[in-house]
Design a protein around this motif. Structure first.
Motif, PDB file in Angstrom:
ATOM      1  N   LYS A  96      55.556  30.265  44.320  1.00  0.00           N
ATOM      2  CA  LYS A  96      55.496  31.497  44.248  1.00  0.00           C
ATOM      3  C   LYS A  96      53.573  30.363  43.621  1.00  0.00           C
ATOM      4  O   LYS A  96      53.479  29.746  42.875  1.00  0.00           O
ATOM      5  N   LEU A  97      52.399  31.478  44.143  1.00  0.00           N
ATOM      6  CA  LEU A  97      51.144  31.326  43.244  1.00  0.00           C
ATOM      7  C   LEU A  97      50.817  31.334  42.160  1.00  0.00           C
ATOM      8  O   LEU A  97      51.047  33.145  42.118  1.00  0.00           O
ATOM      9  N   LEU A  98      49.874  31.263  40.969  1.00  0.00           N
ATOM     10  CA  LEU A  98      50.450  31.437  39.645  1.00  0.00           C
ATOM     11  C   LEU A  98      48.289  32.011  39.409  1.00  0.00           C
ATOM     12  O   LEU A  98      48.859  32.985  38.737  1.00  0.00           O
ATOM     13  N   THR A  99      47.670  31.558  39.687  1.00  0.00           N
ATOM     14  CA  THR A  99      46.255  32.470  40.225  1.00  0.00           C
ATOM     15  C   THR A  99      46.443  33.985  40.662  1.00  0.00           C
ATOM     16  O   THR A  99      47.465  33.604  40.418  1.00  0.00           O
ATOM     17  N   ASN A 100      45.141  34.128  40.528  1.00  0.00           N
ATOM     18  CA  ASN A 100      45.285  35.831  40.937  1.00  0.00           C
ATOM     19  C   ASN A 100      45.687  35.705  42.255  1.00  0.00           C
ATOM     20  O   ASN A 100      44.909  37.009  43.502  1.00  0.00           O
ATOM     21  N   LYS A 101      44.918  34.591  42.975  1.00  0.00           N
ATOM     22  CA  LYS A 101      46.137  34.576  44.564  1.00  0.00           C
ATOM     23  C   LYS A 101      46.664  35.103  44.782  1.00  0.00           C
ATOM     24  O   LYS A 101      47.417  35.798  45.642  1.00  0.00           O
ATOM     25  N   GLN A 102      47.730  34.800  43.671  1.00  0.00           N
ATOM     26  CA  GLN A 102      49.201  36.142  44.375  1.00  0.00           C
ATOM     27  C   GLN A 102      48.702  37.077  44.985  1.00  0.00           C
ATOM     28  O   GLN A 102      49.457  38.002  45.317  1.00  0.00           O
ATOM     29  N   VAL A 103      47.845  38.208  43.987  1.00  0.00           N
ATOM     30  CA  VAL A 103      47.890  39.162  43.861  1.00  0.00           C
ATOM     31  C   VAL A 103      47.406  39.303  45.411  1.00  0.00           C
ATOM     32  O   VAL A 103      47.009  40.230  46.519  1.00  0.00           O
ATOM     33  N   ASP A 104      46.339  38.635  46.196  1.00  0.00           N
ATOM     34  CA  ASP A 104      45.706  38.866  47.179  1.00  0.00           C
ATOM     35  C   ASP A 104      47.182  38.375  47.966  1.00  0.00           C
ATOM     36  O   ASP A 104      46.827  39.066  49.622  1.00  0.00           O
ATOM     37  N   TYR A 105      47.686  37.235  47.570  1.00  0.00           N
ATOM     38  CA  TYR A 105      48.713  37.018  48.729  1.00  0.00           C
ATOM     39  C   TYR A 105      49.153  38.511  48.716  1.00  0.00           C
ATOM     40  O   TYR A 105      50.139  38.285  50.029  1.00  0.00           O
ATOM     41  N   ILE A 106      50.061  39.651  47.679  1.00  0.00           N
ATOM     42  CA  ILE A 106      50.466  40.407  48.185  1.00  0.00           C
ATOM     43  C   ILE A 106      50.486  41.050  48.591  1.00  0.00           C
ATOM     44  O   ILE A 106      50.364  41.412  49.858  1.00  0.00           O
ATOM     45  N   LEU A 107      48.831  40.892  48.717  1.00  0.00           N
ATOM     46  CA  LEU A 107      47.677  41.806  49.180  1.00  0.00           C
ATOM     47  C   LEU A 107      48.352  41.561  50.995  1.00  0.00           C
ATOM     48  O   LEU A 107      47.643  42.804  51.777  1.00  0.00           O
ATOM     49  N   LEU A 130      42.396  48.821  55.516  1.00  0.00           N
ATOM     50  CA  LEU A 130      41.224  48.607  54.560  1.00  0.00           C
ATOM     51  C   LEU A 130      41.251  49.230  53.534  1.00  0.00           C
ATOM     52  O   LEU A 130      40.015  48.459  52.542  1.00  0.00           O
ATOM     53  N   ALA A 131      41.438  49.858  53.222  1.00  0.00           N
ATOM     54  CA  ALA A 131      41.874  50.332  51.277  1.00  0.00           C
ATOM     55  C   ALA A 131      42.334  48.624  50.946  1.00  0.00           C
ATOM     56  O   ALA A 131      42.036  48.083  50.364  1.00  0.00           O
ATOM     57  N   ILE A 132      43.586  48.559  51.713  1.00  0.00           N
ATOM     58  CA  ILE A 132      44.074  47.403  50.644  1.00  0.00           C
ATOM     59  C   ILE A 132      43.375  45.974  50.658  1.00  0.00           C
ATOM     60  O   ILE A 132      42.819  45.477  50.426  1.00  0.00           O
ATOM     61  N   LYS A 133      42.051  46.005  52.348  1.00  0.00           N
ATOM     62  CA  LYS A 133      41.409  44.887  52.144  1.00  0.00           C
ATOM     63  C   LYS A 133      40.205  44.548  51.425  1.00  0.00           C
ATOM     64  O   LYS A 133      39.717  43.584  50.508  1.00  0.00           O
ATOM     65  N   SER A 134      39.994  46.303  51.200  1.00  0.00           N
ATOM     66  CA  SER A 134      39.134  46.427  49.604  1.00  0.00           C
ATOM     67  C   SER A 134      38.736  45.968  48.210  1.00  0.00           C
ATOM     68  O   SER A 134      38.063  46.293  47.501  1.00  0.00           O
ATOM     69  N   SER A 135      40.393  45.985  48.547  1.00  0.00           N
ATOM     70  CA  SER A 135      40.816  44.968  47.143  1.00  0.00           C
ATOM     71  C   SER A 135      41.080  43.346  47.094  1.00  0.00           C
ATOM     72  O   SER A 135      41.293  42.653  45.220  1.00  0.00           O
ATOM     73  N   MET A 136      40.839  43.197  48.018  1.00  0.00           N
ATOM     74  CA  MET A 136      41.401  41.847  48.793  1.00  0.00           C
ATOM     75  C   MET A 136      39.709  40.535  48.024  1.00  0.00           C
ATOM     76  O   MET A 136      39.158  41.281  48.565  1.00  0.00           O
ATOM     77  N   ASN A 137      40.237  39.323  47.944  1.00  0.00           N
ATOM     78  CA  ASN A 137      39.159  38.647  47.615  1.00  0.00           C
ATOM     79  C   ASN A 137      37.494  39.020  47.257  1.00  0.00           C
ATOM     80  O   ASN A 137      36.876  39.695  46.021  1.00  0.00           O
ATOM     81  N   SER A 138      36.470  39.381  48.000  1.00  0.00           N
ATOM     82  CA  SER A 138      35.288  40.149  48.348  1.00  0.00           C
ATOM     83  C   SER A 138      35.124  41.267  48.491  1.00  0.00           C
ATOM     84  O   SER A 138      34.023  41.992  47.990  1.00  0.00           O
ATOM     85  N   GLY A 139      36.506  41.748  49.028  1.00  0.00           N
ATOM     86  CA  GLY A 139      35.877  43.617  48.804  1.00  0.00           C
ATOM     87  C   GLY A 139      35.581  43.634  50.418  1.00  0.00           C
ATOM     88  O   GLY A 139      35.838  45.280  50.022  1.00  0.00           O
ATOM     89  N   VAL A 140      34.762  43.592  50.246  1.00  0.00           N
ATOM     90  CA  VAL A 140      34.230  43.924  52.141  1.00  0.00           C
ATOM     91  C   VAL A 140      34.878  44.090  52.778  1.00  0.00           C
ATOM     92  O   VAL A 140      35.520  44.020  53.930  1.00  0.00           O
ATOM     93  N   ILE A 141      34.299  45.666  53.891  1.00  0.00           N
ATOM     94  CA  ILE A 141      35.257  46.591  55.049  1.00  0.00           C
ATOM     95  C   ILE A 141      33.915  47.104  55.737  1.00  0.00           C
ATOM     96  O   ILE A 141      32.794  47.347  54.913  1.00  0.00           O
ATOM     97  N   ARG A 154      44.382  47.412  42.426  1.00  0.00           N
ATOM     98  CA  ARG A 154      44.721  45.701  42.746  1.00  0.00           C
ATOM     99  C   ARG A 154      46.036  45.613  40.996  1.00  0.00           C
ATOM    100  O   ARG A 154      45.074  45.751  40.212  1.00  0.00           O
ATOM    101  N   PRO A 155      46.346  45.037  41.986  1.00  0.00           N
ATOM    102  CA  PRO A 155      47.902  45.057  40.790  1.00  0.00           C
ATOM    103  C   PRO A 155      47.364  43.711  39.816  1.00  0.00           C
ATOM    104  O   PRO A 155      46.814  42.996  40.358  1.00  0.00           O
ATOM    105  N   ASP A 156      48.283  43.773  38.765  1.00  0.00           N
ATOM    106  CA  ASP A 156      47.912  42.778  37.933  1.00  0.00           C
ATOM    107  C   ASP A 156      48.931  40.974  38.031  1.00  0.00           C
ATOM    108  O   ASP A 156      49.577  41.251  38.434  1.00  0.00           O
ATOM    109  N   ASN A 157      48.465  40.843  38.092  1.00  0.00           N
ATOM    110  CA  ASN A 157      49.107  38.844  38.255  1.00  0.00           C
ATOM    111  C   ASN A 157      49.798  38.951  37.007  1.00  0.00           C
ATOM    112  O   ASN A 157      49.040  38.728  35.580  1.00  0.00           O
TER     113      ASN A 157
END
Length: 299
Positions: A96-107, A130-141, A154-157
């Motif tokens: 498992k990833l340990l940074t907040n990138k883990q949240v991006d991975y889950i999404l 697209l709703a999920i995408k809006s919460s990932m990385n830069s959130g661009v849709i 966006r869930p917490d890590n």
């Protein structure tokens, strides 16, 4: 008989340098008019092409490496849905990833599950993705969907425990720095003083992970970076560097160009340990070592 990278190293490095991307591209021949494409990507300076090749080998050769001489970059990317499903996901599910990138991975994984079911081909499924995408990385849709896509929480890590030191070595490969500071000093006979510094920098959302390094390594401090949302974990006590930081890399070598910086850093540690930095000749050697490290290195 190529020796594969340690899986924890791979995850640590990906925590630092990878991206889990959901690309939305216009496709007039699709019912919704849009195609959804999950992508796993790592982009590095061209000098670390060899490291990308090792990572591709670790991931069973899937994906492709492209080179851009315009900006001196090399990119490893996996676009195939099947290759992501069979190779990329199993790795990150186990290590498992340990940074907040883990949240991006889950999404990212949840989007892939929707795509696997074909839900991206329906209007309802597309809006959900697209709703999920809006919460990932830069959130661009795409702008056309701004009014239709509801905010996605966006869930917490919360799981940030370092399970293996190889993870930290991989993370250092991406986010760490071995630094030699040389500056004028009126209190030193030769007129110069040298200080060594080991540093890891990360976005402020990963403050708890950065803070946990103090306990894990039993040294260093975590401090806020001025004028940007980031924290530095810093070790500048010579004995801690020699006794706690450098041993981390024994039998767990860095795999990219940063290994050369570590090698030079160790040379400076040796000079200081012998107190040769208190002589003009020793200080000159340290200045030469410093000038060829990090951004000053010629490849």
């Amino acid at each position: 008989n190529i020796k594969l990278l340690n899986p924890y190293y791979v995850t640590g490095f990906c925590d630092a340098e990878s991206s889990f991307i959901v690309s939305a591209t216009k496709r007039p021949n699709y019912k919704t008019g849009w195609g959804i494409y999950p992508i796993f990507k790592i982009e590095l300076h061209l000098r670390d092409l060899g490291l990308l090749e090792k990572i591709q080998t670790y991931f069973k050769g899937v994906g492709n490496i492209t080179i851009s001489k315009t900006d001196n970059s090399a990119t490893y990317a996996v676009h195939s849905k099947d290759e992501i499903n069979t190779t990329i996901l199993p790795h990150f599910d186990k290590y498992k990833l340990l940074t907040n990138k883990q949240v991006d991975y889950i999404l990212f994984k949840s989007v892939l599950e929707l795509v696997n079911k074909g839900e991206h081909l329906t209007e309802e499924g597309l809006i959900k993705i697209l709703a999920i995408k809006s919460s990932m990385n830069s959130g661009v849709i795409p702008d056309v969907f701004k009014s239709e896509v509801l905010p996605f929480i966006r869930p917490d890590n919360t799981d940030i425990g370092i399970a293996d030191p190889h993870w930290l070595v991989g993370f250092v490969e991406g986010e760490g720095c071995f630094y030699i500071d040389v500056y004028k000093s009126k209190t030193h006979k030769i007129g110069w003083q040298v200080k060594l510094k080991f540093q890891i920098t990360q976005h402020s959302r990963d403050f708890l992970l950065m803070k946990s390094l103090e306990n894990y390594l039993e040294c260093g401090i975590t401090r806020k970076v001025v004028k940007r949302p980031a924290y530095d974990f810093v070790v500048n006590k010579s004995s801690d560097i020699e006794e706690k930081i450098l041993p981390l890399f024994i039998n767990r070598p860095l795999q990219g160009v940063k290994a050369l910086d570590l090698e030079d850093f160790c040379k400076a540690v040796s000079i200081i340990k012998k107190k040769e930095h208190l002589t003009s000749e020793g200080m000159e050697r340290i200045k030469i070592i410093k000038s060829g490290m990090n951004t000053g290195r010629k490849h």
